[in-house]
Enzyme design. Structure first.
Site, PDB file in Angstrom:
ATOM      1  N   HIS A  27       0.835  -1.212   0.000  1.00 30.67           N
ATOM      2  CA  HIS A  27       0.000   0.000   0.000  1.00 30.67           C
ATOM      3  C   HIS A  27       0.866   1.258   0.000  1.00 30.67           C
ATOM      4  O   HIS A  27       0.489   2.263  -0.616  1.00 30.67           O
ATOM      5  CB  HIS A  27      -0.951  -0.033   1.188  1.00 30.67           C
ATOM      6  N   ASP A  70       2.856   6.182  -5.481  1.00 32.48           N
ATOM      7  CA  ASP A  70       2.790   6.300  -6.938  1.00 32.48           C
ATOM      8  C   ASP A  70       1.967   7.553  -7.260  1.00 32.48           C
ATOM      9  O   ASP A  70       0.739   7.519  -7.292  1.00 32.48           O
ATOM     10  CB  ASP A  70       2.144   5.047  -7.530  1.00 32.48           C
ATOM     11  N   ARG A 130      -0.598   7.516 -10.231  1.00 27.82           N
ATOM     12  CA  ARG A 130      -1.790   6.739  -9.906  1.00 27.82           C
ATOM     13  C   ARG A 130      -2.673   7.459  -8.896  1.00 27.82           C
ATOM     14  O   ARG A 130      -3.862   7.706  -9.124  1.00 27.82           O
ATOM     15  CB  ARG A 130      -1.345   5.375  -9.389  1.00 27.82           C
ATOM     16  N   GLY A 152     -12.619  -2.732  -3.407  1.00 28.19           N
ATOM     17  CA  GLY A 152     -11.217  -3.000  -3.126  1.00 28.19           C
ATOM     18  C   GLY A 152     -10.585  -1.779  -2.503  1.00 28.19           C
ATOM     19  O   GLY A 152      -9.587  -1.251  -2.987  1.00 28.19           O
ATOM     20  N   ASP A 165     -13.300  -4.361   1.248  1.00 22.43           N
ATOM     21  CA  ASP A 165     -12.022  -5.004   0.963  1.00 22.43           C
ATOM     22  C   ASP A 165     -11.954  -6.314   1.745  1.00 22.43           C
ATOM     23  O   ASP A 165     -12.347  -6.366   2.913  1.00 22.43           O
ATOM     24  CB  ASP A 165     -10.853  -4.099   1.349  1.00 22.43           C
ATOM     25  N   GLU A 178     -18.583 -10.131  -3.659  1.00 21.85           N
ATOM     26  CA  GLU A 178     -19.558 -11.154  -4.015  1.00 21.85           C
ATOM     27  C   GLU A 178     -20.461 -11.505  -2.831  1.00 21.85           C
ATOM     28  O   GLU A 178     -21.639 -11.866  -3.013  1.00 21.85           O
ATOM     29  CB  GLU A 178     -18.836 -12.403  -4.522  1.00 21.85           C
ATOM     30  N   GLU A 227      -9.699   1.038  -7.803  1.00 26.50           N
ATOM     31  CA  GLU A 227      -8.383   0.940  -8.431  1.00 26.50           C
ATOM     32  C   GLU A 227      -8.120  -0.548  -8.601  1.00 26.50           C
ATOM     33  O   GLU A 227      -7.574  -1.209  -7.726  1.00 26.50           O
ATOM     34  CB  GLU A 227      -7.316   1.607  -7.551  1.00 26.50           C
ATOM     35  N   GLU A 249      -4.211 -10.093 -12.235  1.00 26.80           N
ATOM     36  CA  GLU A 249      -4.870 -10.137 -10.927  1.00 26.80           C
ATOM     37  C   GLU A 249      -6.365 -10.353 -11.074  1.00 26.80           C
ATOM     38  O   GLU A 249      -7.039 -10.711 -10.105  1.00 26.80           O
ATOM     39  CB  GLU A 249      -4.615  -8.901 -10.055  1.00 26.80           C
ATOM     40  N   HIS A 277       3.936   2.340 -10.733  1.00 26.35           N
ATOM     41  CA  HIS A 277       4.292   1.022 -10.189  1.00 26.35           C
ATOM     42  C   HIS A 277       3.873  -0.109 -11.128  1.00 26.35           C
ATOM     43  O   HIS A 277       4.333  -1.241 -10.969  1.00 26.35           O
ATOM     44  CB  HIS A 277       3.683   0.825  -8.793  1.00 26.35           C
TER      45      HIS A 277
END
Length: 317
Positions: free
Chosen positions: A12, A18, A21, A45, A67, A96, A113, A122, A260
């Site tokens: 993190h 970054d 980003r 997330g 998350d 979900e 993100e 991923e 990154h």
């Protein structure tokens, strides 16, 4: 496990540091305060909570972060420390399995993100699509609004290193490395062609089936050199102009400030000599790996002008 890896603070820190980003998201969210004012926002997330806090600072009425990693604990402490607990609610769950807190049944805006190496590694985008289909209200917005995959030709060849390692020939290391899609920073001066878009995903309409695909590409050389690799990178668009808001974007191209995500190099088995005006054409396939669900396999067919074509396979697992 995947979620355990995102419990580490170091990953993190890398993402927060970054600037391209994180500030890209900040501009997209805080630059659209008129659209977020009083809205319900879902952060898919949510990680360290930075996007959720941007949304709160932009005037959202409620921000719900979801998350599945244990970073949720430190993130809650950060939210509390910054006196945003009345607005930002963080939940430890997969999307979900998640249910919106009563009385909510829909959200106005989804932020996430989700991008990985070569954009799709991923496989987090399907989670965003699940959130969209379950929770986004009609007429709602998603940030980012779209992403595009691009390809360029380059003379860069990291594998040349193995030809002379302190006087020893390490040729047996080359082919196993060539079979792997290589995440690295590509020197922009090695580019032999401009980048071309070969796939675009609109977050409001993309489906899970769209994430395994084959797309054609055509590259035209602008300089002379030996084509040794194809370089994959992506653009991220935040366009709320259809809703009356603002637009911005960031890029992960070799010519752009580094992120990154870096770039992804696909090293060719048979390099080709290029001159200005030569045309490199073919097709590129992305498919999810059958044994590691978050990995991707790539197949590339390459032809220069009317010459013979070659097909190569690459893995990112």
């Amino acid at each position: 496990s995947y979620f355990a890896s995102y419990a580490r603070l170091g990953i993190h820190e890398e993402m927060l540091a970054d600037h391209i980003r994180t500030d890209g998201y900040r501009q997209a969210i805080e630059g659209n305060t008129a659209l977020l004012q009083g809205k319900v926002v879902l952060d898919v997330g949510s990680g360290s909570g930075i996007l959720s806090m941007f949304a709160a600072r932009a005037g959202a009425r409620i921000v719900i972060g979801v998350d599945a990693s244990d970073i949720i604990g430190p993130a809650r402490a950060v939210v509390q420390l910054n006196r945003l607990s009345d607005t930002v609610q963080l939940y430890h769950s997969t999307v979900e399995e998640f249910v919106l807190p009563s009385p909510l049944d829909k959200v106005d805006v989804i932020i996430s993100e989700w991008m990985g190496y070569a954009l799709l590694y991923e496989s987090m985008l399907p989670t965003l699509l699940t959130a969209r289909d379950r929770f986004l209200a009609p007429g709602g917005a998603i940030l980012p609004s779209a992403t595009s995959l691009l390809l360029a030709g380059s003379s860069h060849d990291r594998l040349a290193f193995f030809s002379d390692v302190y006087g020893f020939d390490y040729a047996p290391f080359v082919e196993p490395n060539r079979a792997e899609a290589s995440v690295e920073l590509i020197p922009p001066e090695t580019l032999l062609t401009p980048s071309t878009v070969f796939r675009t995903f609109d977050m409001l309409t993309v489906t899970n089936d769209d994430l395994d695909f084959t797309a054609p590409f055509t590259l035209t050389a602008t300089g002379a050199g030996l084509l040794r690799s194809l370089i994959v990178h992506f653009d991220t668009e935040f366009d709320l102009t259809p809703q009356g808001g603002k637009a911005n974007r960031f890029r992960t191209a070799p010519e752009s400030p580094p992120t990154h995500w870096k770039q992804t190099a696909l090293y060719l088995r048979r390099p080709r000599e290029l001159g200005p005006g030569d045309v490199v054409s073919g097709q590129i396939s992305f498919s999810r790996n059958r044994t590691y669900e978050r990995g991707y396999d790539f197949a590339v067919t390459v032809q220069v002008n009317d010459g013979a074509s070659d097909t190569q396979l690459f893995g990112m697992n």
